[in-house]
Write an enzyme that holds these catalytic residues in place. Structure first.
Site, short mmCIF file in Angstrom:
data_model
loop_
_atom_site.label_atom_id
_atom_site.label_comp_id
_atom_site.label_asym_id
_atom_site.label_seq_id
_atom_site.Cartn_x
_atom_site.Cartn_y
_atom_site.Cartn_z
N CYS A 2 0.85 -1.19 0.00
CA CYS A 2 0.00 0.00 0.00
C CYS A 2 0.88 1.24 0.00
CB CYS A 2 -0.87 0.00 1.25
SG CYS A 2 -1.80 -1.51 1.47
N ARG A 27 1.23 1.82 -6.13
CA ARG A 27 1.40 0.81 -5.09
C ARG A 27 0.10 0.12 -4.74
NH1 ARG A 27 6.12 1.46 -2.43
NH2 ARG A 27 5.30 0.30 -0.65
N TRP A 75 -3.55 -1.58 -1.29
CA TRP A 75 -3.44 -2.78 -2.11
C TRP A 75 -3.87 -3.91 -1.18
CZ3 TRP A 75 -2.62 -4.06 -7.05
CH2 TRP A 75 -2.35 -5.39 -7.33
N ASN A 99 1.12 -0.19 6.02
CA ASN A 99 1.57 -0.87 4.80
C ASN A 99 2.38 -2.08 5.23
OD1 ASN A 99 2.57 -1.72 2.33
ND2 ASN A 99 4.34 -0.34 2.47
N GLY A 100 1.95 -3.26 4.84
CA GLY A 100 2.66 -4.48 5.24
C GLY A 100 1.66 -5.56 5.61
N GLU A 481 7.96 -19.48 -21.52
CA GLU A 481 7.81 -18.17 -20.88
C GLU A 481 8.80 -17.17 -21.46
OE1 GLU A 481 6.58 -15.00 -18.47
OE2 GLU A 481 5.64 -16.76 -19.36
N LYS A 485 7.93 -13.50 -23.27
CA LYS A 485 8.52 -12.20 -22.93
C LYS A 485 9.05 -11.50 -24.20
CE LYS A 485 7.07 -11.67 -19.70
NZ LYS A 485 6.15 -12.64 -19.32
N GLU A 488 5.99 -10.48 -26.31
CA GLU A 488 5.14 -9.44 -25.69
C GLU A 488 5.73 -8.04 -25.86
OE1 GLU A 488 2.81 -10.88 -21.66
OE2 GLU A 488 5.00 -11.04 -21.68
N HIS A 504 12.08 -32.60 -36.52
CA HIS A 504 10.90 -33.19 -37.19
C HIS A 504 10.07 -32.11 -37.89
CE1 HIS A 504 11.90 -36.91 -35.26
NE2 HIS A 504 11.92 -36.32 -34.08
N LYS A 602 -2.92 -5.56 -19.18
CA LYS A 602 -2.41 -6.27 -18.01
C LYS A 602 -3.35 -7.40 -17.61
CE LYS A 602 0.38 -7.17 -14.76
NZ LYS A 602 1.61 -7.84 -15.15
C1 BG6 Z 1 -2.19 -11.05 -20.22
C2 BG6 Z 1 -0.99 -10.45 -19.47
O1 BG6 Z 1 -3.09 -10.05 -20.52
O2 BG6 Z 1 -2.84 -12.02 -19.41
C3 BG6 Z 1 -0.01 -11.59 -19.22
O3 BG6 Z 1 -0.38 -9.49 -20.27
C4 BG6 Z 1 -0.69 -12.63 -18.36
O4 BG6 Z 1 1.14 -11.09 -18.56
C5 BG6 Z 1 -2.02 -13.10 -18.94
O5 BG6 Z 1 0.17 -13.72 -18.19
C6 BG6 Z 1 -2.84 -13.79 -17.87
O6 BG6 Z 1 -3.17 -12.81 -16.91
P1 BG6 Z 1 -3.48 -13.23 -15.41
O7 BG6 Z 1 -3.76 -11.93 -14.72
O8 BG6 Z 1 -4.69 -14.12 -15.44
O9 BG6 Z 1 -2.28 -13.92 -14.87
#
Ligand code: BG6
Length: 607
Positions: A2, A27, A75, A99-100, A481, A485, A488, A504, A602
């Site tokens: 937070c 935050r 948060w 916060n914590g 993964e 990255k 993305e 193959h 996000k």
């Molecule tokens: C995408 C995010 O929109 O959704 C990714 O950009 C994420 O980073 C994926 O892995 C799944 O999102 P979440 O919030 O369900 O983990």
């Protein structure tokens, strides 16, 4: 995590605190509130939602006039976002923001309720207010000092005592807190962004050091009530507000990459102190009925599931099926009574994952969610929740939440192996002790020479549009993964292939100079992987080898990153971090908007 702010001076505290909190909203933005001292009273104004909701509320009700106050942007960790769980919280003569996480809050609440205390919220914070009030006999410093040993966990507090409305008090342990000095006014804040509009001069607060802010002056005390202000060093910030939010990092993604040692350390200390048998005991009291496991998620969350599958199947001998939520929900999955389904989601709001949750619940399966956002839909609808506690993750490309999700899968592995005796005690001890070293190993791979190597090798990728990653076993999952990255944030077309599968078909795509990455962290199959790397080199592929168990040889790679070694089943957490960094520098070299990449969000709350 937070954001908290406090003010003592001559100006209108509420306005200053609101502005300060706006610099901390990265935050947390689940709810906000202030407590302002007015005419000898401490008045609390708080509401669920963004800071703007609180600002509107104060605008409508008339901005409080007082020049002493504390504020908070939340948060949610304990108690979902709501008006009653918003801070400030009050118990008796004590009003505070926090916060914590107070880890022993349940026990403190039970003891308090046994003494007749009433709690208005579900938070851990209110228990802290009660403890301080119960020890208050007119001396704030003495009460705070006496209370701290009873509060286990992390905290930064801003505190007001109802019979001392000319002062605020502050103290911290593990959670960040600064005290800043202006002209005839002073502030406390979780981070510098909150005060930069008023002053650049601040003190860093040390653990269990108490600050009193009164009449625009700050006095510091140690736990024995001694005045230690003379010993404190006043610092001056050398950056602007915008940068501060990123804590001096050019992008939130880089900041979040560097936060991983702390986020991993926090989870490890929360869940493993009492040994493998106690891991997630609250969330999963009994594992004996777990015959098979389903893991469902989207994007990186699904990749975390793949790594979980590898460790649970190898170390606990329980079959694990991992599915992409958008496929799973329409696939009429063979899941039902007696099955345990893990839904992994950083945001807890991803539509496909939420729908998958509702589907398996309707079929009678038990759902355990692994989520970062407390109070999110998936958290609320699951039977059990294990939180990743990473704090807000702002960059669209996940980093710290991903490694936290994988760590939770590894801690679950230890618990299941303990309950099923599929690991020898010696192996389990070694596995847990190596797990406790992960924060240090991750710190190592975000330090030199790794950063320089990632920067240097990333330059090579600039002119290319395609990138290939190969790996076997868990390295294949890590590679998935890694490819995510690179895709993305750098917009290169990047795919991962099981190393043995390349010949193959896909190997036809390997042309002279095309960038490739090979990940080899399992010494038992390293030889097999090395021969696959040689096949790629033979077709002209430009290979970056990331490994913990293969020596650097010119006939197998052009670039080489040697990872620090740990238990092979834990290596993916060490391996993915330099790959995150490498993807980051590949993207910045290509001039991409790393934090807000095109076409992505996000959290995808639509199908
Ligand atoms: C995408 C995010 O929109 O959704 C990714 O950009 C994420 O980073 C994926 O892995 C799944 O999102 P979440 O919030 O369900 O983990």
């Amino acid at each position: 995590m937070c954001g908290i702010v406090g003010y003592s001076g001559r100006r209108t505290a509420a306005k200053i605190i609101l502005k300060g909190l706006s610099g901390l909203e990265y935050r947390g933005y689940d709810s906000a509130g202030v407590a302002i001292c007015e005419d000898g009273a401490v008045n609390v104004y708080k509401t669920k939602g963004r800071l703007s909701a609180l600002a509107d509320m104060l605008e409508k009700s008339g901005m409080p006039k007082g020049s002493v106050g504390i504020g908070h942007t939340r948060w949610a960790t304990h108690g979902e976002p709501s008006d009653k769980n918003s801070h400030p919280h009050r118990q008796g003569r004590v009003t505070l923001v926090h916060n914590g996480i107070i880890e022993n809050y349940l026990q403190l609440r039970e003891e308090a309720q046994a003494n007749g205390a009433k709690f208005l919220s579900d938070t851990d914070t209110e228990a802290a207010a009660y403890v301080i009030d119960s020890l208050y006999d007119g001396d704030p410093i003495a009460a705070i000092s006496a209370a701290l040993p009873r509060l286990h966990g992390s905290y930064a507090f801003g505190i007001i005592f109802s019979d001392r409305t000319d002062a605020i008090y502050a103290v911290r342990r593990d959670s960040p807190l600064i005290a800043a000095k202006g002209v005839d006014e002073c502030f406390i804040a979780s981070d510098i962004p909150a005060v930069l509009s008023y002053t650049k001069d601040y003190y860093l607060m040390d653990t269990d050091e108490i600050a009193e802010l009164k009449d625009g002056e700050i006095t510091f005390y140690d736990m024995n009530g001694n005045d230690i202000t003379e010993k404190k060093k006043l610092l001056t910030a050398d950056f602007n507000l915008e940068a501060a939010e990123k804590g001096g990092y050019p992008h939130f993604m880089l900041k979040e990459i560097y936060e991983q040692p702390d986020t991993l350390r926090r989870l490890i200390s929360m869940h493993t102190e009492k040994g493998a048998g106690a891991i997630f005991k609250n969330e999963i009291p009994d594992t004996s009925d777990i015959k098979r496991i389903f893991v469902v998620g989207c994007g990186s969350a699904m990749h975390a599931g793949l790594l979980g599958k590898y460790s649970i199947e190898h170390l606990c001998r329980i079959p694990v099926s991992v599915s992409i939520a958008s496929e799973f929900r329409y696939d009429d999955p063979m899941v039902g009574e007696g099955d345990t389904v893990f839904i992994i989601s950083q945001s807890g709001e991803t539509a496909d994952s939420l729908a998958a949750l509702r589907l398996v619940k309707s079929k009678g399966a038990k759902v355990c969610a692994i989520v970062n956002v407390v109070g999110s839909s998936i958290a609320r609808e699951a039977d059990e929740v294990i939180y990743t506690r990473c704090g807000p993750e702002i960059a669209v490309a996940t980093t710290k939440a991903f490694t936290a999700q994988v760590l939770i899968m590894y801690m679950l592995t230890a618990r299941l192996a303990h309950d099923r005796k599929t690991m020898s005690d010696a192996f389990l001890d070694e596995y847990l002790s190596e797990m406790k070293k992960l924060p240090e190993l991750v710190t190592a791979v975000i330090s030199e020479p790794y950063v320089d190597l990632c920067k240097k090798f990333a330059v090579y990728n600039k002119p290319y549009e395609d990138y290939y990653i190969i790996g076997r076993g868990q390295d294949y999952a890590t590679g998935c993964e890694g490819a995510m990255k690179i895709k993305e944030i750098s917009y290169m077309h990047c795919e991962t292939y099981a190393a043995g599968e390349l010949k193959h078909g896909t190997i036809s795509l390997i042309t002279e100079g095309v960038p490739c990455m090979a990940i080899i962290t399992d010494p038992d199959i390293a030889e097999k992987s090395v021969s696959n790397v040689k096949e790629v080199r033979a077709r002209g592929g430009h290979v970056l080898l990331i490994t913990s168990c293969v020596g650097e040889k010119s006939d197998i790679c052009d670039e080489y990153i040697r990872l620090p070694e740990t238990n092979k089943y834990l290596m993916p957490i060490v391996a993915i971090v330099p790959i995150q960094m490498y993807a980051y520098y590949t993207a910045t070299n290509r001039g991409c908007d790393v934090d807000k990449p095109r076409n992505l969000a996000k959290s995808v709350t639509v199908e």
